[in-house]
Design a protein around this motif. Structure first.
Motif, PDB file in Angstrom:
ATOM      1  N   GLU A  83      -1.119   5.159  -0.589  1.00 38.33           N
ATOM      2  CA  GLU A  83      -1.188   6.172  -1.691  1.00 38.33           C
ATOM      3  C   GLU A  83      -2.370   4.201  -2.732  1.00 38.33           C
ATOM      4  O   GLU A  83      -2.725   4.811  -3.245  1.00 38.33           O
ATOM      5  CB  GLU A  83      -0.007   6.632  -2.575  1.00 38.33           C
ATOM      6  CG  GLU A  83      -0.855   6.954  -3.462  1.00 38.33           C
ATOM      7  CD  GLU A  83       0.329   7.570  -4.239  1.00 38.33           C
ATOM      8  OE1 GLU A  83      -0.207   7.858  -6.091  1.00 38.33           O
ATOM      9  OE2 GLU A  83       1.165   8.280  -3.664  1.00 38.33           O
ATOM     10  N   GLN A  84      -1.143   3.204  -2.684  1.00 42.63           N
ATOM     11  CA  GLN A  84      -1.565   2.631  -3.409  1.00 42.63           C
ATOM     12  C   GLN A  84      -2.897   2.125  -2.737  1.00 42.63           C
ATOM     13  O   GLN A  84      -3.723   1.711  -3.647  1.00 42.63           O
ATOM     14  CB  GLN A  84      -0.938   1.110  -3.259  1.00 42.63           C
ATOM     15  CG  GLN A  84      -1.251   0.338  -4.071  1.00 42.63           C
ATOM     16  CD  GLN A  84      -0.179   0.013  -6.016  1.00 42.63           C
ATOM     17  OE1 GLN A  84       0.469   0.915  -5.874  1.00 42.63           O
ATOM     18  NE2 GLN A  84      -0.117  -1.173  -5.914  1.00 42.63           N
TER      19      GLN A  84
ATOM     20  N   ARG B 121      -6.070   4.344  -3.723  1.00 44.09           N
ATOM     21  CA  ARG B 121      -6.463   4.184  -5.848  1.00 44.09           C
ATOM     22  C   ARG B 121      -7.256   2.898  -5.429  1.00 44.09           C
ATOM     23  O   ARG B 121      -8.350   2.987  -6.638  1.00 44.09           O
ATOM     24  CB  ARG B 121      -5.230   4.294  -6.198  1.00 44.09           C
ATOM     25  CG  ARG B 121      -4.262   5.160  -6.417  1.00 44.09           C
ATOM     26  CD  ARG B 121      -3.188   5.073  -7.078  1.00 44.09           C
ATOM     27  NE  ARG B 121      -2.375   6.366  -7.285  1.00 44.09           N
ATOM     28  CZ  ARG B 121      -2.129   6.957  -8.067  1.00 44.09           C
ATOM     29  NH1 ARG B 121      -1.491   5.949  -9.375  1.00 44.09           N
ATOM     30  NH2 ARG B 121      -0.945   7.819  -8.484  1.00 44.09           N
TER      31      ARG B 121
ATOM     32  N   GLU C 251     -10.337   4.067  -4.266  1.00 44.23           N
ATOM     33  CA  GLU C 251     -11.286   4.491  -5.878  1.00 44.23           C
ATOM     34  C   GLU C 251     -12.102   3.633  -7.319  1.00 44.23           C
ATOM     35  O   GLU C 251     -12.959   4.188  -6.639  1.00 44.23           O
ATOM     36  CB  GLU C 251     -10.800   5.797  -6.090  1.00 44.23           C
ATOM     37  CG  GLU C 251     -10.052   6.715  -5.446  1.00 44.23           C
ATOM     38  CD  GLU C 251      -8.900   7.257  -5.709  1.00 44.23           C
ATOM     39  OE1 GLU C 251      -8.121   7.384  -6.490  1.00 44.23           O
ATOM     40  OE2 GLU C 251      -8.650   8.508  -4.831  1.00 44.23           O
ATOM     41  N   VAL C 252     -11.116   2.365  -7.148  1.00 40.11           N
ATOM     42  CA  VAL C 252     -11.376   1.507  -7.852  1.00 40.11           C
ATOM     43  C   VAL C 252     -13.060   0.820  -8.120  1.00 40.11           C
ATOM     44  O   VAL C 252     -13.524   0.731  -8.363  1.00 40.11           O
ATOM     45  CB  VAL C 252     -10.448   0.876  -8.517  1.00 40.11           C
ATOM     46  CG1 VAL C 252     -11.259  -0.213  -9.681  1.00 40.11           C
ATOM     47  CG2 VAL C 252      -9.006   1.599  -9.613  1.00 40.11           C
TER      48      VAL C 252
END
Length: 148
Positions: free
Chosen positions: A113-114, A117, A120-121
């Motif tokens: 998950e990290q 994310r 995505e950034v």
């Protein structure tokens, strides 16, 4: 938005400190979930970055004593994260090798998950911005020193 170069540099430094603190706390939580000590996962990061290392090399990278290194290796080995193997260059020595299958099975899901994310950034940045960020991080890594 800050106006001066000094203010912007201070803002970046403050954000880097918060980012590092968050990453350290996240790594501690992951380590606890798999039954390791707070800094044990950092040894696996070293092994994945540099490849198999001798206990002495691990001590040089971390600044820790040989006794502490032995304890960390013992914990990692008991959980299946590393193996000790004879050094092909000097059979009197051992090298500590990451067990990629165990890492893939037990750790990668905890970071998925990290990682998503972060992707995505990064997807919101242009290729030129990514080059600047990458160079900044490379320079920060190259200039980091352990406290004496």
């Amino acid at each position: 938005m800050t106006s001066s170069r000094e203010e912007l540099a201070g803002e970046i430094q403050g954000r880097m400190i918060r980012f590092i603190a968050g990453a350290v706390l996240y790594n501690h939580a992951v380590s606890a979930k798999v039954g390791l000590g707070a800094s044990d996962s950092q040894f696996m990061t070293l092994l994945q970055t540099y490849g198999p290392l001798t206990p002495r090399q691990l001590a040089e990278h971390t600044g820790l004593t040989s006794g502490t290194i032995t304890g960390v290796i013992d914990r990692l080995e008991s959980h299946g994260f590393v193996t000790r193997r004879p050094d092909p260059a000097d059979r009197r020595k051992v090298v500590v090798t990451p067990s990629l299958e165990t890492i893939q099975e037990k750790l990668v899901p905890l970071y998925a998950e990290q990682g998503a994310r972060m992707q995505e950034v990064l997807a919101t940045r242009t290729a030129d911005e990514l080059r600047v960020i990458s160079q900044f991080l490379a320079d920060a890594i190259d200039n980091a020193v352990a406290p004496s």
